[in-house]
Scaffold this active site. Structure first.
Site, mmCIF file in Angstrom:
data_model
loop_
_atom_site.group_PDB
_atom_site.id
_atom_site.type_symbol
_atom_site.label_atom_id
_atom_site.label_comp_id
_atom_site.label_asym_id
_atom_site.label_seq_id
_atom_site.Cartn_x
_atom_site.Cartn_y
_atom_site.Cartn_z
ATOM 1 N N MET A 1 0.799 -1.221 0.000
ATOM 2 C CA MET A 1 0.000 0.000 0.000
ATOM 3 C C MET A 1 0.837 1.278 0.000
ATOM 4 O O MET A 1 0.289 2.372 0.101
ATOM 5 C CB MET A 1 -0.937 0.013 1.223
ATOM 6 C CG MET A 1 -1.870 -1.178 1.283
ATOM 7 S SD MET A 1 -2.886 -1.313 -0.199
ATOM 8 C CE MET A 1 -3.956 0.097 0.047
ATOM 9 N N HIS B 1 -2.863 -5.011 -9.987
ATOM 10 C CA HIS B 1 -3.842 -3.963 -9.675
ATOM 11 C C HIS B 1 -5.236 -4.540 -9.920
ATOM 12 O O HIS B 1 -5.452 -5.192 -10.942
ATOM 13 C CB HIS B 1 -3.583 -2.754 -10.581
ATOM 14 C CG HIS B 1 -4.498 -1.604 -10.339
ATOM 15 N ND1 HIS B 1 -4.340 -0.735 -9.283
ATOM 16 C CD2 HIS B 1 -5.607 -1.187 -11.005
ATOM 17 C CE1 HIS B 1 -5.299 0.182 -9.315
ATOM 18 N NE2 HIS B 1 -6.077 -0.065 -10.350
ATOM 19 N N GLU C 1 -7.249 -12.788 -9.976
ATOM 20 C CA GLU C 1 -5.910 -12.225 -9.728
ATOM 21 C C GLU C 1 -4.863 -13.310 -9.517
ATOM 22 O O GLU C 1 -3.766 -13.238 -10.066
ATOM 23 C CB GLU C 1 -5.935 -11.328 -8.478
ATOM 24 C CG GLU C 1 -6.532 -9.967 -8.717
ATOM 25 C CD GLU C 1 -6.364 -9.065 -7.517
ATOM 26 O OE1 GLU C 1 -5.347 -9.195 -6.800
ATOM 27 O OE2 GLU C 1 -7.245 -8.225 -7.284
HETATM 28 C C1 GRF Z 1 -5.257 -7.243 -4.416
HETATM 29 O O1 GRF Z 1 -6.590 -6.929 -4.739
HETATM 30 C C2 GRF Z 1 -4.323 -6.588 -5.394
HETATM 31 O O2 GRF Z 1 -4.864 -6.397 -6.661
HETATM 32 C C3 GRF Z 1 -4.064 -5.247 -4.766
HETATM 33 O O3 GRF Z 1 -4.073 -5.486 -3.385
HETATM 34 C C4 GRF Z 1 -4.849 -6.646 -3.093
HETATM 35 C C5 GRF Z 1 -3.991 -7.568 -2.297
HETATM 36 O O4 GRF Z 1 -4.698 -8.681 -1.824
HETATM 37 N N1 GRF Z 1 -2.850 -4.651 -5.246
HETATM 38 P P1 GRF Z 1 -3.899 -9.850 -1.096
HETATM 39 O O5 GRF Z 1 -3.157 -9.223 0.062
HETATM 40 O O6 GRF Z 1 -2.970 -10.441 -2.097
HETATM 41 O O7 GRF Z 1 -4.936 -10.818 -0.641
#
Ligand code: GRF
Length: 212
Positions: free
Chosen positions: A96, A115, A185
């Site tokens: 973040m 993303h 993802e």
């Molecule tokens: C995911 O939605 C990713 O796209 C974004 O942050 C989130 C991370 O989720 N950059 P996690 O910690 O991998 O579960």
């Protein structure tokens, strides 16, 4: 173009639950990704990602503005930790914070991010997590998805490496859409890293390290 000779060492930065991190660790363990995860850095001492990393036997570090007051000090500490662990490819997995210029310069063209939207739409400062899904719904888009891209020192701006699409369904809330996007993802990130690690996908050389 830059490729990796064999089983590149992966270093992660993550702030939260770490589900993408886990998918990648698992895929390395099964050989689906020909790479070695070695280090997870988090700005959040309580991140689930750190627990997952420790459980998998990876080195873990908490590096933040609390441990390193001053942006330059933190940036240098991150860069030095990655180097000390021999990291060759940096994987942002729900990190973040913005990477500093020292780290971006040291790993120019070798930092990837995922993303939860279809870049170049819905990217940039403040566009993260639920903000992305709220914006997609507010715009009335019929589809969303996830993007894996190179990191160049600006939020969500580097060259796009791969995307996966999902439909936006009637009645979707930011939460239901987030869940559907997260569902693609993991597979997208794993598939893209597998292609990078074994050389099927060459990372473009000369990705600029933007200042600041
Ligand atoms: C995911 O939605 C990713 O796209 C974004 O942050 C989130 C991370 O989720 N950059 P996690 O910690 O991998 O579960």
């Amino acid at each position: 173009m830059s490729t990796f000779t064999s089983a590149p060492r992966l270093g992660f930065l993550a702030s939260g639950r770490g589900s993408n991190l886990q998918a990648i660790i698992d895929a390395c363990a099964t050989g689906r990704i020909a790479a070695r995860p070695v280090l997870v850095i988090s700005n959040n001492r309580a991140a689930g990602a750190l627990e997952r990393a420790a459980a998998a036997g990876l080195a873990t570090l908490h590096l933040s503005s609390a441990t390193h007051p001053g942006p330059g000090a933190l940036d240098a500490a991150i860069r030095d930790a990655l180097a000390a662990h021999g990291v060759e490819l940096v994987v942002l997995a729900g990190y973040m914070k913005k990477l500093g210029p020292l780290t971006v310069a040291a790993y120019a063209g070798r930092i990837v991010n995922i993303h939860p939207g279809l870049l170049p739409k819905y990217g940039g400062q403040g566009m993260y997590g639920m903000h992305v899904h709220e914006a997609v719904l507010a715009a009335g888009d019929r589809e969303s998805g996830a993007t894996v891209h190179l990191v160049d020192g600006e939020y969500d701006r580097g060259p796009i490496l791969a995307q996966a699409h999902v439909p936006v369904l009637p009645g979707d809330t930011p939460e239901t859409l987030a869940g559907r996007v997260l569902g693609v993802e993991h597979a997208l990130y794993v598939a893209t890293l597998a292609r990078i690690a074994d050389g099927r996908l060459s990372l473009p050389a000369g990705v600029a390290a933007a200042a600041g």
